[in-house]
Design an enzyme around this catalytic site. Structure first.
Site, PDB file in Angstrom:
ATOM      1  N   HIS A 125     -38.742 134.974   7.246  1.00  0.00           N
ATOM      2  CA  HIS A 125     -39.567 133.879   6.720  1.00  0.00           C
ATOM      3  C   HIS A 125     -40.293 134.365   5.479  1.00  0.00           C
ATOM      4  CE1 HIS A 125     -43.791 134.832   7.991  1.00  0.00           C
ATOM      5  NE2 HIS A 125     -43.249 135.396   9.043  1.00  0.00           N
ATOM      6  N   ASP A 137     -46.396 140.557   6.437  1.00  0.00           N
ATOM      7  CA  ASP A 137     -45.960 139.345   7.162  1.00  0.00           C
ATOM      8  C   ASP A 137     -45.805 138.192   6.185  1.00  0.00           C
ATOM      9  OD1 ASP A 137     -45.382 137.383   8.979  1.00  0.00           O
ATOM     10  OD2 ASP A 137     -47.381 137.321   9.875  1.00  0.00           O
ATOM     11  N   GLU A 171     -42.668 129.097   8.575  1.00  0.00           N
ATOM     12  CA  GLU A 171     -42.615 129.784   9.871  1.00  0.00           C
ATOM     13  C   GLU A 171     -44.005 129.819  10.488  1.00  0.00           C
ATOM     14  OE1 GLU A 171     -42.960 133.193  12.724  1.00  0.00           O
ATOM     15  OE2 GLU A 171     -44.067 132.818  10.885  1.00  0.00           O
ATOM     16  N   GLU A 172     -44.996 130.038   9.645  1.00  0.00           N
ATOM     17  CA  GLU A 172     -46.354 130.216  10.156  1.00  0.00           C
ATOM     18  C   GLU A 172     -46.933 128.929  10.757  1.00  0.00           C
ATOM     19  OE1 GLU A 172     -47.358 133.049  10.614  1.00  0.00           O
ATOM     20  OE2 GLU A 172     -46.766 134.439   9.021  1.00  0.00           O
ATOM     21  N   ASP A 200     -38.887 139.994  10.610  1.00  0.00           N
ATOM     22  CA  ASP A 200     -40.234 139.461  10.458  1.00  0.00           C
ATOM     23  C   ASP A 200     -41.212 140.602  10.747  1.00  0.00           C
ATOM     24  OD1 ASP A 200     -42.552 138.029  10.383  1.00  0.00           O
ATOM     25  OD2 ASP A 200     -42.044 136.631  12.005  1.00  0.00           O
ATOM     26  N   HIS A 287     -52.184 138.436   9.470  1.00  0.00           N
ATOM     27  CA  HIS A 287     -52.711 137.092   9.177  1.00  0.00           C
ATOM     28  C   HIS A 287     -54.097 137.138   8.517  1.00  0.00           C
ATOM     29  CE1 HIS A 287     -49.792 134.661  11.930  1.00  0.00           C
ATOM     30  NE2 HIS A 287     -49.177 135.354  10.998  1.00  0.00           N
TER      31      HIS A 287
END
Ligand code: TRP
Ligand code: ZN
Ligand code: CA
Length: 437
Positions: A125, A137, A171-172, A200, A287
């Protein structure tokens, strides 16, 4: 004796006229291969992968600090990757979808050639969360997949499978892009995908080496790579179904992948085997705004990019193993009721031991195959059970190929097929049998 179904008795006599022993000579010049030959995979240059990450960081910095779905940094990321792929000879496609009121994009790149009915797909992603630039990420997986694709182009690879690469949007927000891709693939296209490999988070700053335990072949190839560089791996458990392989898996497509860990803490046992800091998250910036170019472990990025390329090369370029030399005996051998018979094959001209995948082809005509116990006998009398008897298997005939690990037996010598008929009322004959080394 258990009650028997009424049946039509069929004599074998008609076939008993064929009495010639037919022992085929080994196929000329075909040694028994043990593994599918492949083209050697390249070492993916870490500097190239890092250069892509630097570009993704710059894109985030220039676009409000992130590369999230619906924000300008996402489309700029897509355009960067697409430009590299187009220049390298890929056929690229932008698939658009709508999520949370914004347009999302999946980027698909096909490398021309290979078997269209065997599509090996690798993906990552490309979106970040809004909190930060998303360099681990999932700039890391995105850059690793990109550089592997570029390496395919540099090598002028002519794979046996068709190679496809994908970068997923949103994706998130719940794997929106990859779900959209899979759900909109016609069933015939879906059936052509031999496997999907997911990347990922492959450069977590306090890395673990986790391999998804889904499809055994895909898992095995990735584990083989880590074994070859002496790096222990563990099964990925931080959240099956938390990334873009999940929609593929749900559609029945074999999936695999690697992962270096997110918010979970590294244990002391893991720190002992992998280095890094026990009691600390694999990625403390997961994140978060600090998931920047500084949030990358170079060793993990290097190893995982090489593992990715190894998997694509190994799976994508493997050619089927040609059958080895075959020896056959087509002389019929009558199987009378409640008797044991054997049929010989003398093997000569080979060297060393039989393979671990010795194929035993058996063609027995019989009116109730459940009566039959079948073994392969090696020259020293060792019996390898091919089939047990069964009181309930009333079907006719045994037409089967068994695989025997005969690697402790010399290939040359007298092999025999032993057939025991262990119940009354039905008979038959060995029509032919063969050994393929
Ligand atoms: N992007 C994933 C997520 O936020 C990261 C992740 C967590 C992950 N656990 C995983 C990816 C396990 C692959 C496998 O959920
Ligand atoms: Zn992710
Ligand atoms: Ca019988």
């Amino acid at each position: 004796m258990s009650p028997r179904r009424a049946h039509k008795f069929r004599t074998a006599a008609g076939a008993l006229t064929a009495l010639a022993v037919v022992v085929l000579a080994p196929t000329a010049g075909a040694p028994a291969a043990t593994a599918a030959p492949t083209v050697a995979a390249p070492d993916i240059p870490l500097a190239n992968v890092k250069a892509h990450l630097a570009q993704l960081q710059s894109i985030a910095t220039a676009n409000g600090g992130n590369r999230a779905h619906g924000r300008p940094g996402y489309l700029a990321s897509v355009n960067y990757i697409r430009g590299k792929l187009d220049a390298a000879g890929f056929t690229t496609t932008l698939q658009t979808f709508t999520s949370s009121g914004a347009t999302g994009y999946n980027l698909i790149a096909d490398w021309p050639g290979g078997d269209p009915n065997q599509v090996l797909m690798s993906g990552a992603h490309l979106d970040s969360v809004t909190a930060g630039p998303g360099i681990n990420d999932n700039g890391s997986g995105s850059a690793g997949v990109l550089e592997t694709a570029l390496a395919v182009s540099r090598a002028g690879l002519q794979p046996t499978q068709h190679l496809r690469f994908g970068w997923w949007g949103a994706e998130e927000l719940g794997m929106i892009g990859s779900k959209y891709y899979v759900n909109n693939l016609p069933a015939t296209e879906r059936a052509r995908i031999s496997g999907y490999l997911n990347f990922d988070m492959i450069a977590s700053p306090n890395p673990g080496y986790f391999v998804y335990d889904d499809d055994p072949t895909l898992e095995g190839v990735l584990k083989d790579y880590f074994a070859s560089i002496g790096v222990p791996t563990e099964i990925e458990t931080e959240g099956d179904g938390r990334s873009d392989h999940a929609p593929f898996k749900n559609a029945g497509i074999p999936v695999g992948g690697i992962f270096t860990g997110a918010e979970r803490a590294k244990t002391s046992a893991q720190a002992t085997k992998w280095g890094g800091t026990a009691g600390q998250a694999f990625d403390r910036c997961y994140h978060a705004s600090c998931d920047t170019s500084a949030n990358i472990n170079d060793t993990a990025l290097d190893r995982n990019s090489d593992a990715l390329a190894y998997a694509v090369w190994t799976l994508g370029t493997a050619v089927p193993v040609p059958p080895g030399p075959t020896f056959e005996n087509a002389t019929d051998v009558t199987i009378a009721d409640n008797t044991t018979v054997t049929s010989p094959i003398t093997v000569s001209g080979l060297t060393g031991n039989a393979p671990a995948t010795l194929k035993v082809g058996v063609d027995i005509k019989h009116t109730w195959r459940g009566d039959l116990v079948i073994d392969l006998l090696a020259a020293d009398g060792t019996a390898y059970r091919l089939k047990n008897s069964s009181g309930s298997d009333s079907a006719d005939n045994v037409l089967a190929t068994y695989t025997v690990n005969a690697s402790s037996e010399p290939a040359n010598g007298l092999w025999r097929l032993r057939v025991q008929d262990v119940a009354s009322g039905d008979v038959g004959y060995i029509d032919s049998w063969k050994l393929t080394f």
